[in-house]
Design a protein around this motif. Sequence first.
Motif, PDB file in Angstrom:
ATOM      1  N   ARG A  96       0.834  -1.204   0.000  1.00  0.00           N
ATOM      2  CA  ARG A  96       0.000   0.000   0.000  1.00  0.00           C
ATOM      3  C   ARG A  96       0.873   1.260   0.000  1.00  0.00           C
ATOM      4  N   LEU A  97       1.873   1.276   0.877  1.00  0.00           N
ATOM      5  CA  LEU A  97       2.709   2.467   1.035  1.00  0.00           C
ATOM      6  C   LEU A  97       3.550   2.751  -0.214  1.00  0.00           C
ATOM      7  N   SER A  98       3.853   1.726  -0.983  1.00  0.00           N
ATOM      8  CA  SER A  98       4.793   1.881  -2.090  1.00  0.00           C
ATOM      9  C   SER A  98       4.127   2.260  -3.407  1.00  0.00           C
ATOM     10  N   ARG A  99       2.796   2.229  -3.467  1.00  0.00           N
ATOM     11  CA  ARG A  99       2.132   2.516  -4.744  1.00  0.00           C
ATOM     12  C   ARG A  99       2.513   3.913  -5.232  1.00  0.00           C
ATOM     13  N   GLY A 100       2.952   3.971  -6.492  1.00  0.00           N
ATOM     14  CA  GLY A 100       3.310   5.240  -7.101  1.00  0.00           C
ATOM     15  C   GLY A 100       4.706   5.733  -6.759  1.00  0.00           C
ATOM     16  N   ARG A 101       5.396   4.993  -5.896  1.00  0.00           N
ATOM     17  CA  ARG A 101       6.715   5.475  -5.480  1.00  0.00           C
ATOM     18  C   ARG A 101       7.780   5.062  -6.487  1.00  0.00           C
ATOM     19  N   LYS A 102       8.652   6.020  -6.829  1.00  0.00           N
ATOM     20  CA  LYS A 102       9.678   5.770  -7.837  1.00  0.00           C
ATOM     21  C   LYS A 102      11.055   5.584  -7.210  1.00  0.00           C
ATOM     22  N   THR A 103      11.117   5.515  -5.912  1.00  0.00           N
ATOM     23  CA  THR A 103      12.419   5.342  -5.261  1.00  0.00           C
ATOM     24  C   THR A 103      12.813   3.861  -5.332  1.00  0.00           C
ATOM     25  N   PRO A 104      14.114   3.578  -5.434  1.00  0.00           N
ATOM     26  CA  PRO A 104      14.544   2.175  -5.473  1.00  0.00           C
ATOM     27  C   PRO A 104      14.138   1.461  -4.186  1.00  0.00           C
ATOM     28  N   ILE A 105      13.861   0.169  -4.300  1.00  0.00           N
ATOM     29  CA  ILE A 105      13.377  -0.593  -3.159  1.00  0.00           C
ATOM     30  C   ILE A 105      14.358  -0.558  -1.984  1.00  0.00           C
ATOM     31  N   LYS A 106      15.653  -0.549  -2.285  1.00  0.00           N
ATOM     32  CA  LYS A 106      16.616  -0.526  -1.167  1.00  0.00           C
ATOM     33  C   LYS A 106      16.491   0.770  -0.384  1.00  0.00           C
ATOM     34  N   SER A 107      16.380   1.894  -1.069  1.00  0.00           N
ATOM     35  CA  SER A 107      16.182   3.168  -0.375  1.00  0.00           C
ATOM     36  C   SER A 107      14.860   3.165   0.388  1.00  0.00           C
ATOM     37  N   LYS A 146      17.621 -12.447  -0.149  1.00  0.00           N
ATOM     38  CA  LYS A 146      16.768 -13.576   0.230  1.00  0.00           C
ATOM     39  C   LYS A 146      15.457 -13.578  -0.534  1.00  0.00           C
ATOM     40  N   THR A 147      14.991 -12.392  -0.909  1.00  0.00           N
ATOM     41  CA  THR A 147      13.709 -12.284  -1.595  1.00  0.00           C
ATOM     42  C   THR A 147      13.863 -12.285  -3.107  1.00  0.00           C
ATOM     43  N   GLY A 148      15.100 -12.183  -3.596  1.00  0.00           N
ATOM     44  CA  GLY A 148      15.319 -12.180  -5.039  1.00  0.00           C
ATOM     45  C   GLY A 148      14.897 -10.891  -5.719  1.00  0.00           C
ATOM     46  N   ILE A 149      14.922  -9.791  -4.981  1.00  0.00           N
ATOM     47  CA  ILE A 149      14.542  -8.494  -5.553  1.00  0.00           C
ATOM     48  C   ILE A 149      15.801  -7.663  -5.804  1.00  0.00           C
ATOM     49  N   HIS A 150      15.910  -7.131  -7.006  1.00  0.00           N
ATOM     50  CA  HIS A 150      17.045  -6.268  -7.367  1.00  0.00           C
ATOM     51  C   HIS A 150      16.959  -4.961  -6.571  1.00  0.00           C
ATOM     52  N   PRO A 151      18.083  -4.554  -5.961  1.00  0.00           N
ATOM     53  CA  PRO A 151      18.025  -3.371  -5.081  1.00  0.00           C
ATOM     54  C   PRO A 151      17.576  -2.094  -5.787  1.00  0.00           C
ATOM     55  N   LYS A 152      17.750  -2.042  -7.118  1.00  0.00           N
ATOM     56  CA  LYS A 152      17.368  -0.819  -7.844  1.00  0.00           C
ATOM     57  C   LYS A 152      15.924  -0.851  -8.348  1.00  0.00           C
ATOM     58  N   ARG A 153      15.261  -1.961  -8.190  1.00  0.00           N
ATOM     59  CA  ARG A 153      13.869  -2.030  -8.659  1.00  0.00           C
ATOM     60  C   ARG A 153      13.037  -0.969  -7.955  1.00  0.00           C
ATOM     61  N   LEU A 154      12.200  -0.274  -8.718  1.00  0.00           N
ATOM     62  CA  LEU A 154      11.399   0.795  -8.133  1.00  0.00           C
ATOM     63  C   LEU A 154      10.358   0.212  -7.182  1.00  0.00           C
ATOM     64  N   ALA A 155      10.209   0.880  -6.041  1.00  0.00           N
ATOM     65  CA  ALA A 155       9.316   0.367  -4.997  1.00  0.00           C
ATOM     66  C   ALA A 155       7.889   0.204  -5.507  1.00  0.00           C
ATOM     67  N   GLY A 156       7.468   1.103  -6.402  1.00  0.00           N
ATOM     68  CA  GLY A 156       6.092   1.062  -6.905  1.00  0.00           C
ATOM     69  C   GLY A 156       5.840  -0.042  -7.926  1.00  0.00           C
ATOM     70  N   ARG A 157       6.893  -0.751  -8.296  1.00  0.00           N
ATOM     71  CA  ARG A 157       6.757  -1.787  -9.329  1.00  0.00           C
ATOM     72  C   ARG A 157       7.037  -3.175  -8.754  1.00  0.00           C
ATOM     73  N   ILE A 158       6.589  -3.395  -7.539  1.00  0.00           N
ATOM     74  CA  ILE A 158       6.797  -4.693  -6.892  1.00  0.00           C
ATOM     75  C   ILE A 158       5.445  -5.220  -6.436  1.00  0.00           C
ATOM     76  N   SER A 159       5.211  -6.509  -6.660  1.00  0.00           N
ATOM     77  CA  SER A 159       3.894  -7.096  -6.395  1.00  0.00           C
ATOM     78  C   SER A 159       3.646  -7.317  -4.905  1.00  0.00           C
ATOM     79  N   LEU A 160       2.381  -7.476  -4.575  1.00  0.00           N
ATOM     80  CA  LEU A 160       2.000  -7.771  -3.190  1.00  0.00           C
ATOM     81  C   LEU A 160       2.677  -9.043  -2.696  1.00  0.00           C
ATOM     82  N   ASP A 161       2.726 -10.042  -3.561  1.00  0.00           N
ATOM     83  CA  ASP A 161       3.322 -11.310  -3.149  1.00  0.00           C
ATOM     84  C   ASP A 161       4.803 -11.147  -2.802  1.00  0.00           C
TER      85      ASP A 161
END
Length: 270
Positions: free
Chosen positions: A146-157, A179-194
Motif C-alpha cells: 500500500r505504502l509503495s504505490r506510485g513510489r519511484k524510489t529504489p526498493i533498497k532506499s 533472500k527475496t530475489g529483488i534487485h536493489p534498484k527495482r522501483l518500490a512502486g513496481r513490486i507485487s503484493l506477493d
Amino acid sequence: MPELPEVETTRRGIAPFCEQETVRRVTVRNPALRWPVPAELAARMEGRVIRAVERRAKYLLIRFDDGSAIVHLGMSGSLRVITDDSPLMTHDHIEVELASGTRLRFNDPRRFGCWLWSEDPDHHALLASLGPEPLAPEFNGPYLYRLSRGRKTPIKSFIMDNHTVVGVGNIYANEALFKTGIHPKRLAGRISLDRYHRLAEAIKETLSAAILMGGTTLRDFVNSDGKPGYFAQSLLVYGRGGEPCRECGEPLREIRMNQRTTVYCGRCQR
DNA sequence: AGTTTAACCTGGGTGC
DNA sequence: TGCACCCAGGTTAAAC
C-alpha cells in the motif's frame, strides 16, 4: 556496530543492571555529539530511579518517572556495563554511575550518536514520525504494498527509509533483498503484493536471527569490549562482492547506492 | 511531496 | 614514514 540487533542486544545487556536503580552521577566528558549533550541531562538523571530501558527504532530510552534520556549509538557508538576499575578509553564520552556502583560507559569515536533529554519522549520530534517496528505484526506485505504505490524510489532506499520501517540498516537491507530475489534498484512502486509479503518476512527473519545471535554474546558484552562479531559467517551477500553467489555461483556485484555499498546477485535478483 | 545529496566525525586501510 | 584518498553498521536537513 549498531544496527537494530546490536541496539536490542545492548538494551538487553544493560537493562538488568539499570532497572529500579538510582543514578548516582552522570559525567559528560565530551558533549560534542551529533547534537550537543544538553547541560540539564545530568541534573535530570542524578538522584532519580531508572524505571525501564526500552528501544524504539535504534533509539534507547532510559525512562524515569518524569522523562527519558534518548540515546542513539550512531555509526560507532557502544554502551558497556562496567563493574570493575577498567580504565577509561579514548572516546569514552559519557558515564552513568548507579547507586550499586555499576557504571554505563558510552564510547563513540565518530560522535554520530546522541544523548538527549525529553519529558515526553514518545512525542519527541526524532521519534514521532517513525514507521513501524519491523518485528511488529502491522509491518507486513500489505502495508509495504500500500505504502509503495506510485513510489519511484529504489526498493533498497525505500526499506531503509525510517518512515517506511525502522531498523533496516545497510547490511540487513542487502541481505533481505537477496533472500527475496529483488534487485536493489527495482522501483518500490513496481513490486507485487506477493513479493512484498516475502520481503517483509525476510526482514523479520534476518533481524530476528541477528538478535538471537547477538544474544549469544550478551554474557561477553558485560565484560568485554562490546564488539559482537556474530554476523560474518551468516551473511549471504554483504561484504562478499566478487565472491560466488551462494544460490547460483555467479560473482556477486558490488555497486554504490546513496553512498552505501550495495551487494547483489545479478542473476538471482530481478 | 518525493527523491537525492551533503553533512556531521574519527580511524583504519590502501596506494603512491 | 608520510600523505592523500576512500571507506565504514546512521540520520537529518537542505537542495533538487
